[in-house]
Design a protein around this motif. Structure first.
Motif, PDB file in Angstrom:
ATOM      1  N   GLY A 304      37.610  21.194  43.178  1.00 21.45           N
ATOM      2  CA  GLY A 304      38.825  21.990  43.320  1.00 21.45           C
ATOM      3  C   GLY A 304      38.783  23.208  42.440  1.00 21.45           C
ATOM      4  O   GLY A 304      38.157  23.213  41.384  1.00 21.45           O
ATOM      5  N   ALA A 305      39.487  24.254  42.881  1.00 26.64           N
ATOM      6  CA  ALA A 305      39.472  25.508  42.144  1.00 26.64           C
ATOM      7  C   ALA A 305      40.248  25.408  40.851  1.00 26.64           C
ATOM      8  O   ALA A 305      39.907  26.021  39.848  1.00 26.64           O
ATOM      9  N   ALA A 306      41.347  24.617  40.843  1.00 30.87           N
ATOM     10  CA  ALA A 306      42.193  24.563  39.649  1.00 30.87           C
ATOM     11  C   ALA A 306      41.454  23.949  38.477  1.00 30.87           C
ATOM     12  O   ALA A 306      41.717  24.274  37.318  1.00 30.87           O
ATOM     13  N   VAL A 307      40.513  23.034  38.763  1.00 30.95           N
ATOM     14  CA  VAL A 307      39.792  22.378  37.679  1.00 30.95           C
ATOM     15  C   VAL A 307      38.869  23.354  36.964  1.00 30.95           C
ATOM     16  O   VAL A 307      38.581  23.189  35.781  1.00 30.95           O
ATOM     17  N   ASP A 308      38.411  24.388  37.661  1.00 36.11           N
ATOM     18  CA  ASP A 308      37.488  25.350  37.079  1.00 36.11           C
ATOM     19  C   ASP A 308      38.177  26.451  36.292  1.00 36.11           C
ATOM     20  O   ASP A 308      37.511  27.361  35.793  1.00 36.11           O
ATOM     21  N   ASP A 309      39.470  26.407  36.174  1.00 38.99           N
ATOM     22  CA  ASP A 309      40.186  27.421  35.403  1.00 38.99           C
ATOM     23  C   ASP A 309      39.904  27.218  33.914  1.00 38.99           C
ATOM     24  O   ASP A 309      39.943  26.092  33.394  1.00 38.99           O
ATOM     25  N   GLU A 311      41.354  29.265  31.295  1.00 43.81           N
ATOM     26  CA  GLU A 311      42.321  29.882  30.390  1.00 43.81           C
ATOM     27  C   GLU A 311      42.891  28.868  29.399  1.00 43.81           C
ATOM     28  O   GLU A 311      42.910  29.098  28.179  1.00 43.81           O
ATOM     29  N   GLU A 312      43.338  27.733  29.896  1.00 45.04           N
ATOM     30  CA  GLU A 312      43.900  26.715  29.006  1.00 45.04           C
ATOM     31  C   GLU A 312      42.827  26.122  28.096  1.00 45.04           C
ATOM     32  O   GLU A 312      43.087  25.798  26.926  1.00 45.04           O
ATOM     33  N   SER A 366      31.312  30.862  39.479  1.00 42.86           N
ATOM     34  CA  SER A 366      31.056  31.183  40.878  1.00 42.86           C
ATOM     35  C   SER A 366      31.909  32.367  41.313  1.00 42.86           C
ATOM     36  O   SER A 366      33.137  32.349  41.187  1.00 42.86           O
ATOM     37  N   SER A 367      31.253  33.412  41.816  1.00 41.75           N
ATOM     38  CA  SER A 367      31.982  34.592  42.300  1.00 41.75           C
ATOM     39  C   SER A 367      32.390  34.454  43.757  1.00 41.75           C
ATOM     40  O   SER A 367      32.928  35.404  44.338  1.00 41.75           O
ATOM     41  N   GLY A 368      32.148  33.268  44.348  1.00 46.11           N
ATOM     42  CA  GLY A 368      32.568  33.055  45.726  1.00 46.11           C
ATOM     43  C   GLY A 368      34.068  33.034  45.903  1.00 46.11           C
ATOM     44  O   GLY A 368      34.577  33.275  46.998  1.00 46.11           O
ATOM     45  N   ARG A 369      34.789  32.729  44.824  1.00 44.12           N
ATOM     46  CA  ARG A 369      36.253  32.808  44.830  1.00 44.12           C
ATOM     47  C   ARG A 369      36.646  33.944  43.888  1.00 44.12           C
ATOM     48  O   ARG A 369      36.807  33.743  42.675  1.00 44.12           O
ATOM     49  N   PRO A 370      36.752  35.157  44.411  1.00 43.57           N
ATOM     50  CA  PRO A 370      36.910  36.338  43.542  1.00 43.57           C
ATOM     51  C   PRO A 370      38.120  36.275  42.627  1.00 43.57           C
ATOM     52  O   PRO A 370      38.041  36.673  41.467  1.00 43.57           O
ATOM     53  N   ARG A 375      39.873  35.861  37.028  1.00 42.84           N
ATOM     54  CA  ARG A 375      40.747  35.280  36.006  1.00 42.84           C
ATOM     55  C   ARG A 375      39.929  34.618  34.905  1.00 42.84           C
ATOM     56  O   ARG A 375      40.225  34.793  33.704  1.00 42.84           O
ATOM     57  N   ASN A 376      38.917  33.884  35.265  1.00 47.41           N
ATOM     58  CA  ASN A 376      38.059  33.249  34.253  1.00 47.41           C
ATOM     59  C   ASN A 376      37.271  34.283  33.458  1.00 47.41           C
ATOM     60  O   ASN A 376      37.064  34.133  32.245  1.00 47.41           O
TER      61      ASN A 376
END
Length: 756
Positions: A304-309, A311-312, A366-370, A375-376
């Motif tokens: 999932g995308a949220a797990v790769d965030d 910032e926190e 991963s730049s597949g999700r710009p 943000r990262n």
């Protein structure tokens, strides 16, 4: 003989005119021969540039003759001395022999003395060489002895290490036995433990200093059998030192004992093993903390995308760094401590964070999700900026940025792929809008209620949205701002090319010549009003709010760079503005073509009056009112009133009027010319027939010809046409073709002035 020479000189020194014969030219200077640096070749080469060779030769021969004469005069004058010179040179050989004998004796003595000196010098050199060899042997011997003493000393100091109870804090037996002691005894025990750790760290620092000395000796005494025999002892001592130093450093880190840590770091620096200290700090302190924040392993992997965030995660990491790492960073940055060789910030903290992200959250890179990638990336830059805040000086910041781990961390962010995806996203949306086969007005039914400065076409709106997307907070990367600026200029060019290709296709009337060019073929003149309005609105937006937004995003750029950016964007607007004249021309051509349809009715005037007895016309033809009707309807339409400026309306009206009038003149002039030629031919035929029949030709001459009737009809028509032009606000008399048309069809008494 002297009398003879004097007589010779008296007879040859003058010529028949009384001038002296030995007068020399100005270029010949005999004093030059007396100079010490006289060179015959250079002298002759210099003179030959302006004196002929024959003149030079004759002058030199003349000078030679005069010198010989002077020599003879000198001999005659001092003849007695000249004759006695030969008598004084008698027995010169004996004089030379007497002088040669002492000189030969002196030379022999000098040779003997030189041989003696050379022998003494050779002996001294041999002695110095032997003395140097002895010194070298002595130095090597002293070096080997010093090496042996240092090795023995290191071994002795290492043997003292086990006697120091460094693991009191870890000993369960001691804690069990002393559980019943009082608090005072526990405090005393802690103080003793701290003292023991500090003592051990000081001892390790001393051993490290000796090891450093030992490395110096070994480096200067390589390839000696004595050193090779001691190699195992040295390696054993080095391993024991590394193990003991590592244990003491870990103990100091766990108890945050600044003195112990300081001594251990100095020991690591002394043995040039900074990597060991950085790795121990990373594995023992950082790794457990980072593992809690960014876990890795099969059990923690979640898709999932949220797990790769990140910032926190960065926020928690910074809290732990400030709590658990700041003290070590402050110790290593102590002034004049010699600990600047350590880089815990990069080789420990950043390295562990990078490894944790690679193992626990590889999708963050991963730049597949710009959107998530950007943000990262920005969170990572903020994280690095906070880490740089721990650097005590600008040079340490540069050292941190040049570290291999820092570069490896930045390489994980593939900005090139990110920009390519954004490029496809932004440029693709505009390209999709421009490939439509017709213009797409935005909310055309409510166009009268829109703001006059708002864009009217979906293609123009797509361009402005794409331009704004290049500089949005969630799209732009400052380090790639040059690429986004280039993309913005490419969007200008794409939109301009779309307009130009459409106008070219309309002019050549070829459909499908290039993708997206069919819109102009099917467009009516009113549609081009939208295009002109949107170009004007786009240029105003680019030079105003859009440019301000770009500068707001690039506020840190120097003024020179901002000037270049402004020039580039303004130049992009100029590219759009250059298409406006072609659009005006296209609208004019369309309106003129519609007017020409009514002008084709001019041919009916000939059929009306040819071979008929109709009287002179008294009113204009019906077609005249329709000639300017398309232009009038266009200018009085809602689109023209709303979106066309007064200047554009005036320019288009004047241009269209001139072209319509020009076409009117061409057709009318051709019509009159044909009618008059036809009338002339018929008149000649009739006159010939009447002469043969004996009729009176004067009767025919009094009748009004068909060409006069046609000219009168055209004259009435252009009068009405001039009134229609005046109603639109155009002075017909100011149009050259209208004046020519008036002269072509007006009666002779009306040609002097144009009035209607």
């Amino acid at each position: 003989m002297a009398d003879l020479m004097s007589h010779h000189r008296s007879t040859t020194t003058t010529d028949i005119f009384g001038d002296p014969l030995d007068s020399k030219p100005l270029w010949f200077k005999p004093n030059s021969f007396l100079q010490p640096n006289f060179n015959p070749e250079s002298y002759i080469s210099d003179l030959r540039t302006f004196v002929p060779f024959e003149n030079l030769r004759s002058e030199l021969q003349s000078h030679l003759s005069s010198l010989k004469l002077e020599l003879i005069e000198l001999i005659n004058r001092d003849y007695d001395d000249f004759v006695s010179l030969s008598t004084k040179l008698v027995d010169i050989e004996s004089s030379i022999s007497r002088m040669r004998a002492p000189l030969t004796d002196l030379r022999d003595k000098i040779l003997l003395f030189r041989d003696s000196v050379e022998g003494s010098l050779l002996g001294l050199q041999n002695g110095l060489r032997k003395r140097g060899e002895a010194e070298n042997v002595r130095e090597v011997l002293e070096l080997l002895l010093d090496t042996f003493h240092v090795v023995s000393k290191v071994e002795k100091l290492i043997k003292e290490l086990p006697s120091v109870p460094t693991d009191w804090s870890n000993g369960e037996v001691n804690s069990t036995e002393n559980s019943s002691l009082s608090n005072g005894n526990s405090l005393q025990h802690a103080e003793n433990e701290t003292s023991v750790r500090e003592t051990q760290s000081m001892l390790l620092e001393r051993i490290a200093s000796e090891m450093n000395r030992l490395k110096f000796y070994i480096a200067h005494a390589q390839n000696f059998p004595f050193i090779e025999n001691m190699e195992k002892r040295i390696q054993s001592a080095s391993l024991l030192l590394d193990a003991s130093l590592g244990h003491c450093f870990v103990n100091g880190l766990e108890h945050r004992d600044a003195s112990v840590i300081y001594n251990c770091l100095r020991a690591y620096a002394a043995i040039d093993n900074t990597t060991g200290a950085e790795e121990i700090f990373r594995t023992t302190i950082l790794s457990p903390l980072v593992q809690q924040i960014i876990p890795h392993g099969s059990s923690q992997t979640v898709v999932g995308a949220a797990v790769d965030d990140l910032e926190e995660d960065y926020k928690q990491l910074l809290q732990h760094i400030d709590k658990h790492c700041k003290y070590l960073l402050e110790i290593s940055s102590t002034a004049n401590s010699g600990l600047h060789v350590f880089d815990f910030l990069a080789n420990s903290i950043l390295k562990e964070v990078l490894m944790a992200i690679q193992r626990g959250k590889p999708g963050a890179f991963s730049s597949g999700r710009p959107t998530e990638f950007l943000r990262n990336y920005k969170s990572s830059l903020s994280f690095l900026a906070v880490l740089e805040g721990y650097c005590p000086s600008r040079s340490s910041i540069m050292k941190f940025r040049s570290a291999a781990v820092y570069m490896e961390f930045m390489k994980q962010w593939n900005l090139g792929v990110y920009f390519s995806l954004r490029f496809q996203e932004i440029a693709g949306s505009l390209d999709s809008a421009l490939t439509a086969t017709s213009l797409s007005p935005a909310q055309e039914s409510q166009s009268t209620q829109r703001n006059p400065r708002d864009l009217t076409l979906k293609q123009s709106i797509a361009l402005l949205e794409s331009l704004r997307s290049c500089w949005r907070e969630d799209v732009l990367i400052i380090s790639s701002s040059d690429k986004f600026l280039r993309l913005s200029l490419q969007l200008f060019s794409r939109y301009s090319t779309w307009l130009s290709s459409g106008l070219d296709a309309r002019k050549s009337a070829k459909s499908g010549s290039s993708p997206g060019s069919d819109w102009a073929i099917s467009a009516v003149p009113e549609d081009f009003i939208y295009v002109m309005h949107d170009i004007d609105s786009l240029i105003t937006e680019l030079e105003g709010n859009y440019l301000d937004h770009v500068f707001q995003q690039l506020g840190s750029c120097p003024s020179e760079v901002q000037d270049l950016i402004k020039h580039s964007i303004v130049q992009g607007g100029k590219v759009l503005n250059d298409v406006v004249p072609r659009i005006m021309e296209t609208m004019t051509e369309s309106l003129v073509e519609k007017s020409k349809e009514d002008l084709r009715q001019l041919k009916g005037i000939t059929a009306t009056y040819r071979m008929t007895n109709k009287p002179l016309p008294v009113r204009h033809s019906p077609y005249v009112s329709g000639v300017l009707r398309p232009l009038k309807v266009f200018l009085e339409g809602d689109r023209a009133k709303t979106y066309l400026s007064a200047e554009c309306r005036k320019h288009l009206l004047q241009r269209a009027s001139e072209e319509i009038t020009g076409s009117y003149y061409e057709q009318a002039a051709e019509l009159v010319n044909v009618a008059r030629k036809t009338e002339s031919s018929l008149q000649k035929i009739r006159q010939g027939a009447q002469r043969r029949a004996g009729a009176n030709a004067d009767v025919l001459n009094n009748n009004i010809s068909n060409s006069d009737k046609i000219c009168m009809q055209l004259f009435l028509d252009i009068q009405e046409y001039g009134c229609n032009l005046a109603a639109l606000g155009v002075d017909a008399a100011s149009i050259e073709t209208y004046r020519a048309l008036w002269q072509c069809v007006a009666p002779p008494d009306r040609q002097s002035a144009i009035n209607f």
